[in-house]
Motif scaffolding. Structure first.
Motif, mmCIF file in Angstrom:
data_model
loop_
_atom_site.group_PDB
_atom_site.id
_atom_site.type_symbol
_atom_site.label_atom_id
_atom_site.label_comp_id
_atom_site.label_asym_id
_atom_site.label_seq_id
_atom_site.Cartn_x
_atom_site.Cartn_y
_atom_site.Cartn_z
ATOM 1 N N ASN A 64 6.177 12.473 -3.435
ATOM 2 C CA ASN A 64 5.746 11.082 -3.544
ATOM 3 C C ASN A 64 6.498 10.360 -4.663
ATOM 4 O O ASN A 64 6.988 9.240 -4.488
ATOM 5 C CB ASN A 64 4.237 11.028 -3.788
ATOM 6 N N SER A 65 6.631 11.027 -5.820
ATOM 7 C CA SER A 65 7.361 10.408 -6.936
ATOM 8 C C SER A 65 8.814 10.157 -6.554
ATOM 9 O O SER A 65 9.393 9.124 -6.906
ATOM 10 C CB SER A 65 7.322 11.325 -8.167
ATOM 11 N N MET A 66 9.381 11.128 -5.828
ATOM 12 C CA MET A 66 10.780 10.972 -5.400
ATOM 13 C C MET A 66 10.919 9.761 -4.454
ATOM 14 O O MET A 66 11.862 8.966 -4.571
ATOM 15 C CB MET A 66 11.244 12.260 -4.722
ATOM 16 N N ILE A 67 9.970 9.619 -3.525
ATOM 17 C CA ILE A 67 10.023 8.484 -2.588
ATOM 18 C C ILE A 67 9.927 7.166 -3.356
ATOM 19 O O ILE A 67 10.691 6.225 -3.113
ATOM 20 C CB ILE A 67 8.880 8.595 -1.546
ATOM 21 N N ASP A 123 4.503 -6.234 5.795
ATOM 22 C CA ASP A 123 4.753 -6.479 7.225
ATOM 23 C C ASP A 123 5.392 -5.289 7.909
ATOM 24 O O ASP A 123 5.038 -4.929 9.027
ATOM 25 C CB ASP A 123 5.665 -7.713 7.378
ATOM 26 N N CYS A 124 6.370 -4.660 7.214
ATOM 27 C CA CYS A 124 7.106 -3.579 7.879
ATOM 28 C C CYS A 124 6.190 -2.386 8.155
ATOM 29 O O CYS A 124 6.307 -1.714 9.191
ATOM 30 C CB CYS A 124 8.320 -3.176 7.037
ATOM 31 N N VAL A 125 5.243 -2.121 7.239
ATOM 32 C CA VAL A 125 4.294 -1.008 7.452
ATOM 33 C C VAL A 125 3.287 -1.394 8.528
ATOM 34 O O VAL A 125 2.996 -0.616 9.443
ATOM 35 C CB VAL A 125 3.578 -0.654 6.130
ATOM 36 N N GLN A 126 2.754 -2.616 8.434
ATOM 37 C CA GLN A 126 1.750 -3.057 9.399
ATOM 38 C C GLN A 126 2.314 -3.088 10.817
ATOM 39 O O GLN A 126 1.629 -2.746 11.778
ATOM 40 C CB GLN A 126 1.236 -4.456 9.004
ATOM 41 N N ASP A 186 -0.859 6.349 1.450
ATOM 42 C CA ASP A 186 -1.586 5.490 0.511
ATOM 43 C C ASP A 186 -0.624 4.906 -0.521
ATOM 44 O O ASP A 186 -0.633 3.701 -0.816
ATOM 45 C CB ASP A 186 -2.691 6.303 -0.176
ATOM 46 N N HIS A 187 0.224 5.788 -1.055
ATOM 47 C CA HIS A 187 1.188 5.308 -2.063
ATOM 48 C C HIS A 187 2.238 4.390 -1.444
ATOM 49 O O HIS A 187 2.685 3.432 -2.083
ATOM 50 C CB HIS A 187 1.848 6.500 -2.770
ATOM 51 N N LEU A 188 2.630 4.668 -0.206
ATOM 52 C CA LEU A 188 3.595 3.783 0.460
ATOM 53 C C LEU A 188 2.990 2.401 0.689
ATOM 54 O O LEU A 188 3.659 1.380 0.490
ATOM 55 C CB LEU A 188 4.038 4.396 1.802
ATOM 56 N N CYS A 189 1.722 2.365 1.102
ATOM 57 C CA CYS A 189 1.055 1.077 1.317
ATOM 58 C C CYS A 189 0.926 0.307 0.002
ATOM 59 O O CYS A 189 1.101 -0.920 -0.039
ATOM 60 C CB CYS A 189 -0.329 1.283 1.933
#
Length: 2046
Positions: free
Chosen positions: A592-595, A651-654, A638-641
């Motif tokens: 997650n930290s790397m992303i 928008d891109c995630v939704q 969760d972290h990406l959102c």
């Protein structure tokens, strides 16, 4: 036993007893004597009383305010500091010896500390001094830096020696803290050597005897170290440690000019002592490790030396070397290739249990594999690659048969290699495995490892990365990959093309990644993804479509969920206990930290952008089946959102989730799947959602995104709209019924469950979201947007309240609403507590995660918490209050706490989020924290261990200064001594009766004063006795010894010589003067000294008690009297006080004043009595003054009580008394007395009559004149007071005293009796002082003209003052011979500044007054007023600056001497400013034609200042001042110009130059504006002529031309805008005459702008320039001829003198010719104009006649060239005429006329109406030289000229005879000519045509003789034509045989010639035949046939091909029998038209 001698010390009392010591040197005190010794605490307190803080401040040169400026220290001061510090150190060293006891150990340490502090201060100051000196690069005098360095070294050495000698006292510790960095290298060697010899005892002798070079040599001797080991063994351990620490400090101290040998020897010595020597290494290994670490931190390169030494001694040192290298700062070191080779050898050639192998691991682990300060790799990338392959080889060698799973290697605690092998006792293989993986991951092997710090290479990295199979160095790697070793797979991905190429990674790399995942090296997998994924973000489909990659990713997420079962069976118990099972999902967190780090990098410029990274990961994660049930995936999502929300990229995630959500609900899927899904839901299951259950308390960000997606779906499908509509329309419907109705209406494939409606989803999410979550306010906002929605108007229904309560009517939903209210209250409480900064327990997942991270969580600002409290309270109101939710409530009328604005937005369904309640700072902080976790894992961080006390740079001046100030602050304040309280002695009490009796009080005081006076006399007597004794001593002492003649006999023995003994001593008699004491004198001296001591002893005794009592008694008496008077002021008490005052005054004498105590007492008594009883008493004023004047010593005592204003009637008499007492030696007394006269108060109070005031004024004047022109500085103070009194009298009832003061001022100043300060004071009083500031560059003279705010003088007084001053100074100037001869300035120069101020003020006032009168009187004449004012100003300044004539002797008196020029100049400037003011005042008030101020001034100047013998220094003053006037405003007239010319003829040159420069500044365009009128006045014409004369006169003056911004040049530059057409010929010729006689001919060549402008002026004024105006130059022609003649004359002169080159001459001639061709004389007929231009051309061409032959020849060519280039057409005709009339040379004439005729017919120039007629008229052949001219024309080829001549001949006599004559001439010429070029050939056609024409005219006469002649002519012509048509010339020998030169004529000419020859041969076949008439057939003779054949054969030649048509046409014409000789002209015209169409002079024969 050892004696302790008593030594004096500043540090306290000393001990002088015998002391018992034990065997260790410690004292064993004797109880019987030890009580005598001072207690140590007492000594410490005594020492603490010394103000060391102030001492060191004084030493370092601190200023009074505490400013410390070491950079100002001079070398002498530095030397003083060294000397003082040396004394202080020596003094403290005495204390070290004195208190050399165990009982004083702490006190001695304080002394040692003070020595160390002293050295520290001096060292820091010295470092700053050296830095400043080197920075400035100054030569130091008288001491150089090197000399001072030696002094400092010696001071340091002495201090160290003192400390070294004080053994076993515990102060060697301070030696290790001394500032060695400021020492020289030589002294460091010396000190190092001395510290080795510390046990020898004779250190002083040793340091003197041994030079530094010898020290170095001995230290490097191996024997020396053996001795040092013995020395160490004799010390105790603390001293040994201090000594080694000192060595380490010495090595660290220097940062610059480092002596590597010195550091090397120290390092090796510490290493030997700490690790090699058996006897010491046990004790010192830890200390040595720390010291070596500290040294290498400063000098990292020393690690190489240690490595080398360890290599030699590793067998002796063993495992301890590991601890040593672990402690060293290896991260600073850059190993060389050879050192890497040593490490490789140790790593690969020694097994894992060997020390060398372990040491290699420790070293490699300690190196810095990260980035340096510049963002570049600390170690080269090649080293990284080499080490990686080295580790791989070792791994293959030692662990190839023992594969370790990644779970083991990664789940070990991240401890160092040394800790793993020592502390945890793991097997070597396990430790090595973990070490290898940890190090491999630290190496920077991939292109993406360059990271943020370093710019990646611009070339494609994949092209530079070698392929694994191609490079031989990768052989071990290839082997490892084939064997499937994980470490090999990682290296293949990191180092080779597999990890750098998209294609190769997809083909080969994914399987290698799978090996890493399957072998459970999960941390490694994250590192691989970090390197690989940036390649794929721009082209994601490669990986997203790759099932193998996605399966590996899913496996990774599954494996990172704890330790799988069965692992513990695979490893030993010891390993298993270190597995960290608690850290669940650490690698997912790392991923997650790397992303997040990738997203962070992608936001930077030129990167892929965050959307690409987000879309890749979202698609990768949601591609898994049932991904929303995987905790790891939800954690990442969760972290990406959250990041998408922060970056506003939701928008891109939704979009991706929305698509999958629709798919999940059965959209876009087959029917069978849909039916199964429907049946599944009908069975009672809830509609599927990515957030399973009602809500999620952990993944809130994910839930937020999913609910927003579902909300979009609910909107898009219109489900919510229809459900709400059903509820509105059917009030009885439940939400469930409305939902079913909506499904039926919308025909949805799947209807969602009731729980999935968004209003419930937001409600449940709001309940479970933690209170401190940033999204909570927005989640509640989303809920209220649905809950408070008013859908009525959408369906055309009235507003019926909010829809929300319809959804919450079932019992379950009512409970949910209650829960929500409770939750809102909890959240409000939470934020209230947080706003008060109370520690609140964190809720949900936020708290534990923050605490687990081990970092302090982010603290939200209290303000935001406060706002949130308010918001949640509003939410509570909205939820609880149902009244406003009804439709009839008017929202704006609600109370303020409902937040009606937001309520209205919610009810209007405004979807904008309330971002102000969102804690974006916290979100950003958490994002950075997550990114930081990855940075921590990838970037190296090396902080030095705590044990390393790396020393700061001692020589850094900034640090040194900070250290000085810091240390000074640490000093304790000095302790104060004990206070003493003296007792007061009793004195007799004063009775109250004595206070009322004058006699008693006086008697009491006299008794006391007698005692005090006697005491003062005794003291004075002692003083005089002391002086007498001293004088006698000085006189007697030289007489104590005298010289007397003496004689003595000496016996001198020798040693013998040459082996012989001495035969006996030589007897020598010596006479000399010997010193003898005079015993009587000596005895007398003894007596004298005894008396002196006795006298001093008496003087030192305290005064007797009765003297003290008398003083106190007198003081008490006076105090009682004063108190009684203050209580009740009665006359009786006052009389007693006055009596006491004068009694005390009477007792004041020289003795009382010399004795300080008595003086102080008398002074205080007089002060008290005077203040109370004397001051302000009228009756005592005169008495006090008389006392002062009688005894001047009393002045300072009595003057404070002298108050003359108290006696107003006696004020003037008292003042006069003071004035009469004036003298230079009593100025102080006079000043004191004058300060008591308050004149202003006296004037206002008494209002004295004028006579009294005049008397006082005379007295003040007397005082002021008494001190003369320059009062001494001593008397300035009383003088200033007199000045002030003088002005007070002037201002009082002004102007009573004005005339008197003005008269006195002028009369005294004329004799220089007054100081200028009197003037200044008077002027200030009058209000005409000069302002202090000037505007811009305005001088002081101009500034005095500014008006003053206080106007005392009236206008009439101003006028009278001016008149009076004018008369006074005029009379004064002529009064004495001195003033006549030297002017006024000789005497008045001291007062001139003030005189200027006065005069300027008066003139300013006068002008203002007159201007005001003029403004009020409209009928007044401005001209008259101006002349009057000008006259007044002249009269005012006349005595000062003008030459005066004596009426009697008629002698001229000049106004000043040259020595007074500066003062005079200032007055002239003032006069100029007055004139300027006059001009400015009147310039707009005069009528046109009135004389302005400037003209009056200039005329006055011409009359008064331009006399022939006027001194130049006077003129300079006038000119420099007058130049500043605005002369541009001057309007000169004829009279002024005549004055100027008069000045030019008879005045000094400077006057002429000045007037010239002034007149140049005039605006002549304005002055001469009348010139442009139709009929200008005669004055204007004369002014124009004057201006022209003036400019010519001035232009030759270099002073005017060369000055900056020359007005003359500016005026010359206006030449073209002035009306020169009015200048008549006579005047112009006069100007030219002056110009010719006064200017050099070279002026026409000069490049200076002045020369060019003057030439332009003459040209324009002559009328040669193109006129730009409508005015006509009536006399232009004669003026232009004169100008041209002058120019030619100058050019001829230059040519004859050889001062001009031919090129320049040609250029100048061309200019003249150019001017003539553009010259257009006005109103002339063509004939007159022709003659005018011809005359101008003649002037120019005459130049060729006067020039030398070469020049004339050159000019001939130049003229011809010019004609060819510049003229054509009719313009040529005047030049043609001029050439014929002016040129003397017929050759020149022939060539020029030819050129003119050619130019006349030039292409495009010929007017169709003009032919040869104008040429015939214009050409005039010279009659005298006609034959010569014709011959020259023939030789030069001037055929056109000859043709014109022939035409003229024919026109002159039109007879057959004449025509025959011309024909014969022409035939003769034709026989002679042969054109020299193709340019001349066509001219012959004219001749041929003329021959044919004349021949035909002759044949018409039918005269046989004539016909015969004609035939001969034609036959001659035919033969000549044949000759001309030949290809080659027939002349010469070669020509005779057909090999002549090629003909210069053109091919077309030869065609014409052959054609004409053939025609003539046909028409004139023989001498007796001629065809004059056409026939029917043609009979050709052989000759004619031959000619015709030759003509027709021409086209066969290549050169005649172009003329084929013309030749055939000619042949047809010739062969036509109808053509005869009559058609010859037509035939010629035919040929000419076709072959020569461009030649215009042939037009008349076409």
């Amino acid at each position: 036993m050892k004696p302790s001698e008593q030594k004096p010390s500043s540090s306290g009392p000393a001990s002088g007893t015998w002391t018992l010591v034990d065997e260790g040197g410690e004292e064993d005190e004797d109880p019987e004597t030890s009580w005598l010794l001072l207690n140590e605490d007492d000594l410490v307190i005594l020492l603490s009383q010394f103000p060391f803080h102030e001492l060191f401040q004084h030493l370092l040169g601190f200023k009074a305010k505490g400013d410390y400026s070491p950079e100002t220290t001079r070398p002498q001061e530095m030397m003083k500091i060294f000397a003082f510090a040396n004394s202080l150190v020596e003094l403290l060293a005495v204390g070290l010896e004195t208190f050399n006891r165990a009982r004083y150990r702490q006190f001695v340490k304080r002394i040692g500390y003070m020595i160390r502090m002293t050295l520290g201060y001096v060292s820091d100051h010295w470092a700053q001094f050296v830095s400043h000196s080197r920075g400035l690069g100054l030569a130091q005098q008288p001491y150089s830096v090197e000399k001072l360095q030696v002094e400092f070294d010696e001071l340091f050495l002495r201090a160290v020696l003192h400390v070294l000698k004080a053994k076993r006292l515990g102060i060697w510790l301070f030696m290790s803290e001394m500032p060695f960095g400021t020492l020289s290298v030589q002294m460091l060697w010396k000190l190092f050597y001395l510290m080795h010899q510390v046990e020898s005892g004779n250190l002083e002798k040793l340091c003197v005897a041994l030079p530094p070079a010898e020290c170095k040599k001995q230290l490097q001797d191996p024997e020396h170290f053996v001795n040092f080991e013995k020395c160490l063994s004799s010390m105790n351990s603390s001293e040994e440690i201090c000594l080694l620490t000192t060595f380490a400090q010495m090595a660290q101290a220097r940062r610059t000019n480092v002596d590597e040998d010195f550091i090397k020897i120290i390092v090796l010595e510490i290493y030997e002592v700490s690790y090699v020597t058996l006897s010491t290494r046990e004790t010192f290994s830890k200390v040595g490790r720390e010291l070596l670490g500290a040294i290498t931190a400063v000098h990292p390169e020393i690690i190489s030396i240690l490595l080398d030494r360890v290599q030699d001694t590793i067998d002796q040192v063993g495992m301890v070397s590991l601890y040593l290298f672990k402690e060293l700062p290896l991260y600073l070191w850059r190993p060389s290739a050879s050192e890497i080779a040593v490490i490789r050898d140790w790593l690969l050639n020694y097994n894992l249990t060997m020390v060398k192998n372990k040491l290699a691991c420790v070293i490699l682990e300690g190196l810095n594999w990260g980035f340096g300060e510049q963002g570049t790799l600390h170690l080269d990338r090649a080293v990284h690659a080499e080490v990686a392959l080295m580790i791989l080889e070792a791994y293959q060698k030692y662990l190839a048969q023992k594969p370790y799973a990644g779970l083991l290697s990664e789940s070990m605690k991240q401890v160092s290699y040394l800790a793993s092998i020592v502390r945890y006792g793991e097997t070597p293989e396990t430790s090595f495995n973990q070490w290898a993986w940890n190090l491999i991951l630290r190496l920077k092997l991939h292109k993406n490892d360059c990271g943020i710090q370093q710019n990646c290479p611009t070339v494609p990295f994949s092209s530079t990365v070698p392929d694994m199979t191609e490079s031989p160095t990768f052989h071990p790697l290839l082997k490892a990959v084939k064997a499937g070793m994980p470490i090999g797979c990682y290296l293949a991905l990191a180092m080779t093309a597999v990890g750098h190429s998209i294609e190769k990674f997809c083909a080969e790399g994914i399987s290698l990644l799978g090996i890493l995942v399957q072998s459970r090296h999960l941390r490694t997998v994250v590192h691989v993804l970090d390197k690989i994924l940036p390649l794929f973000y721009p082209c994601q489909y490669y990986l997203l479509k790759n099932e193998q990659f996605l399966s590996h990713l899913l496996l990774f997420l599954h494996l990172d969920s704890g330790v799988p079962q069965g692992v513990t069976q695979q490893v030993t118990h010891k390993v298993a206990q270190h597995l960290t099972g608690a850290s669940h999902g650490d690698n997912v967190k790392l991923l997650n930290s790397m992303i997040q780090a990738h997203i962070s990098v992608s936001t930077q410029p030129n990167e892929v952008g965050p959307v690409a990274v987000l879309e890749f990961w979202v698609q990768a994660l949601i591609s898994q089946h049932l991904w929303y049930r995987e905790q790891a995936i939800l954690f990442l999502m969760d972290h990406l959102c959250k990041t998408a929300f922060e970056l506003m990229q939701e928008d891109c995630v939704q979009k991706l989730l929305y698509q999958q959500h629709k798919n999940a609900l059965g959209y876009h899927c087959d029917r069978s799947l849909l039916s199964s899904l429907v049946s599944w839901i009908v069975a009672g299951n809830i509609t599927p959602s990515f957030v399973e259950g009602l809500a999620t308390p952990t993944q809130v960000w994910f839930a937020w995104t999913v609910l927003n997606v579902e909300s979009i779906f609910e909107e898009d499908s219109q489900l919510r709209r229809v459900v709400e509509g059903e509820l509105v329309i059917n009030s009885a419907f439940t939400p469930d019924q409305a939902l079913k109705k909506a499904q039926a209406q919308l025909k949805l494939p799947i209807v969602p469950s009731l729980q999935r409606l968004l209003i419930y989803r937001w409600a449940h999410q709001a309940l479970v979201t933690p209170s401190d979550h940033p999204l909570l306010p927005l989640i509640w906002q989303k809920f209220f947007l649905l809950y408070l929605h008013r859908p009525g108007p959408q369906y055309g229904l009235p507003i019926d309240g909010c829809i929300g309560r319809r959804f919450f009517q079932s019992p379950a939903h009512i409970n949910l609403l209650k829960e929500m209210k409770r939750r809102l209250t909890e959240v409000a409480d939470f934020h209230h507590a947080a706003s008060k900064a109370l520690r609140v327990p964190a809720e949900g997942s936020e708290g534990p995660s923050a605490s687990q991270a081990g970092t302090p969580g982010y603290l939200t600002s209290p303000e935001l918490h406060t706002e949130l409290v308010r918001l949640f309270n509003v939410y509570i109101l909205w939820l609880e209050d149902e009244n406003f939710q009804k439709g009839d409530t008017y929202i704006p009328s609600l109370p303020k706490h409902y937040d009606i604005h937001r309520l209205a937005k919610v009810m209007q369904n405004q979807q904008d989020l309330w971002m102000e309640y969102l804690n974006m700072e916290r979100i950003h902080y958490e994002f950075q924290e997550t990114v930081g976790l990855w940075m921590q894992a990838t970037l190296e961080s090396h902080s030095p261990p705590c044990s390393l006390s790396v020393q700061l740079d001692v020589t850094d001046p900034l640090l040194a200064k900070e250290r000085v100030l810091s240390n000074l602050r640490k000093h304790e304040a000095p302790q104060p001594p004990l206070d003493l309280h003296p007792m007061r002695p009793p004195v007799p009490v004063i009775s109250s009766a004595a206070l009322l009796s004058q006699k008693d009080a006086t008697q009491l005081v006299r008794t006391d004063l007698n005692l005090l006076q006697q005491q003062a006399r005794t003291a004075a007597l002692r003083e005089s006795q002391q002086v007498a004794l001293d004088s006698e001593l000085l006189d007697t002492m030289p007489k104590q010894y005298i010289n007397r003649e003496e004689q003595t006999t000496l016996h001198l023995e020798c040693r013998g010589s040459g082996g012989k003994k001495c035969q006996g001593a030589a007897v020598v008699t010596v006479q000399f003067e010997g010193m003898h004491k005079n015993e009587a004198i000596s005895q007398h001296l003894h007596v004298l000294r005894k008396e002196v001591k006795q006298l001093q002893a008496e003087a030192a005794k305290p005064p007797s008690l009765h003297v003290v009592e008398a003083a106190v008694h007198a003081e008490n008496l006076i105090t009682a009297l004063v108190n009684a008077y203050k209580l009740q002021p009665t006359p009786g008490v006052q009389k007693v006080g006055i009596s006491l005052f004068f009694t005390v005054v009477d007792y004041v004498s020289d003795e009382t004043q010399r004795h300080p105590p008595t003086r102080q007492f008398f002074t205080s008594c007089i002060e008290i009595l005077g203040q109370v009883f004397i001051s302000g008493t009228r009756s005592e004023c005169r008495k006090v003054l008389e006392s002062i004047l009688k005894n001047r010593r009393l002045c300072s005592l009595l003057s404070p009580f002298f108050t003359p204003n108290a006696a107003p009637t006696e004020f003037i008499q008292l003042y006069e008394k003071v004035v009469k007492f004036l003298s230079e030696d009593n100025s102080d007394m006079i000043f004191m007395l004058l300060t008591k006269f308050d004149l202003k108060q006296w004037l206002n109070a008494t209002k004295p009559p004028l006579s009294d005031r005049t008397r006082l004024l005379e007295s003040i004047h007397l005082a002021l004149t008494a001190w003369g022109l320059e009062p001494d500085e001593d008397i300035l103070m009383p003088f200033n007071l007199f000045c002030k009194h003088w002005t007070y009298l002037l201002l009082y009832q002004f102007p009573d005293q004005y005339s008197d003061i003005l008269r006195l001022l002028m009369q005294s100043s004329a004799e220089q009796l007054l100081s200028p300060e009197c003037w200044k004071a008077t002027l200030r009083a009058l209000g005409c002082c000069a302002p202090n500031c000037q505007q811009g560059e305005a001088s002081a003279e101009s500034s005095v003209l500014q008006s003053s705010p206080d106007v005392l003088l009236s206008d009439k007084q101003v006028t009278e003052t001016i008149q009076w001053l004018s008369n006074f100074f005029y009379k004064l100037r002529l009064s004495t011979l001195d003033f006549k001869s030297f002017g006024l300035f000789s005497k008045w120069s001291p007062y001139m500044a003030d005189m200027k101020t006065l005069l300027g003020y008066l003139v300013k006032r006068l002008l203002d007054c007159e201007m005001a009168c003029l403004a009020q009187d409209p009928y007044a004449s401005s001209k008259t007023v101006l002349q009057s004012l000008h006259s007044v100003i002249i009269q005012l300044f006349k005595p000062w600056i003008l030459v005066l004539e004596d009426n009697e002797s008629s002698q001229r008196h000049y106004p000043w001497l040259e020595s007074d020029a500066v003062v005079a100049l200032s007055i002239v400037h003032l006069f100029t400013d007055c004139i300027n003011s006059l001009h400015e005042s009147f310039k707009d008030k005069l009528l046109p034609g009135d004389d302005g101020a400037l003209r009056l001034h200039l005329m006055h100047y011409c009359e008064a200042c331009t006399a022939p013998r006027m001194p130049e220094f006077i003129l300079y003053a006038f000119h420099s001042a007058y130049r500043r006037l605005p002369w541009r405003d001057l309007h000169p007239d004829q009279m002024l110009m005549e004055a100027f010319f008069k000045v030019e003829r008879g005045s000094p040159k400077s006057c002429f130059l000045f007037l010239g420069s002034v007149l140049c500044e005039v605006n002549w365009v304005s002055v001469l504006s009348d010139a442009w009128s139709p009929s200008p006045r005669p004055e204007t014409r004369s002014m124009i002529v004057c201006l022209l004369f003036m400019m010519i006169l001035l232009a030759k003056e270099d002073e005017l031309v060369d000055q900056a911004d020359s007005p003359l040049l500016n005026l010359l530059g206006q030449t073209s805008s002035l009306s020169w057409h009015l200048v008549d010929t006579v005047s112009y010729q006069s100007v030219l005459g002056y110009f010719s006689s006064h200017y050099q001919p070279a002026i026409i060549l000069a490049k200076e702008s002045s020369a060019e402008l003057i030439m332009k002026l003459l040209r324009v004024s002559a009328g040669l320039s193109i006129p730009i105006d409508s005015q006509k130059h009536l006399d232009a022609v004669p003026k232009c001829r004169a100008f041209t003649h002058q120019m030619v004359q100058f050019l001829s002169s230059l040519e004859q003198n050889g001062k001009i080159t031919l090129a320049v001459l040609e250029k100048e001639m061309s200019k003249l010719l150019d001017d003539i061709i553009v010259f257009n004389p006005p109103d002339m007929d063509s004939q007159t104009r022709h003659m005018a231009l011809s005359s101008l051309f003649m002037e120019v061409l005459m130049m060729m006649n006067n020039a030398t032959i070469p020049t004339a020849e050159f000019l001939r060519g130049s003229v011809r060239t010019w004609i060819g280039q510049k003229v054509h057409g009719l313009v040529v005709l005047p030049l043609l005429t001029a050439a014929c009339q002016s040129l003397a040379s017929v050759r020149h004439m022939a060539e020029t006329t030819e050129a003119c005729i050619t130019a006349y017919f030039k292409e495009g120039s010929l007017n169709q109406n003009l032919g040869w007629g104008p040429i015939l008229v214009s050409l005039q052949v010279p009659e005298l030289t006609i034959e010569e001219f014709l011959q020259e024309c023939l030789s030069l080829g001037s055929y056109l000229t000859l043709y014109v001549y022939l035409l003229q001949c024919l026109n002159s006599e039109q007879t057959l005879r004449n025509e025959m004559k011309v024909l014969l001439i022409l035939s003769k010429w034709l026989e002679q000519v042969y054109p020299s070029s193709a340019q001349e050939e066509a001219k012959l056609f004219l001749w041929w045509h003329q021959v044919l024409q004349l021949s035909l005219m002759q044949t018409e006469q039918c005269d046989s003789v004539l016909t015969e002649s004609v035939v001969r002519v034609l036959l001659m012509l035919q033969s000549r034509l044949s000759l001309l048509a030949e290809e080659r010339l027939g002349s010469g020998i070669l020509g005779a045989i057909g090999l002549g030169r090629k003909s210069p004529l053109s091919n077309r000419f030869r065609v014409v010639a052959r054609g004409m020859a053939a025609f003539l041969s046909v028409q004139v076949p023989s001498e007796d035949q001629i065809r004059l008439k056409p026939g029917t057939e043609l009979h050709l003779t052989p000759k004619a046939q031959q000619a015709l054949t030759a003509l027709e054969s021409l086209p066969s030649s290549k050169q005649y091909v172009d003329y084929q048509d013309q030749i055939s046409q000619a042949a047809q014409f010739i062969k036509h029998p109808g053509h005869c000789l009559q058609d010859g002209k037509s035939f010629l015209a035919l040929l000419v038209n076709s072959l020569y169409p461009e030649v215009h002079y042939l037009d008349n024969i076409r």
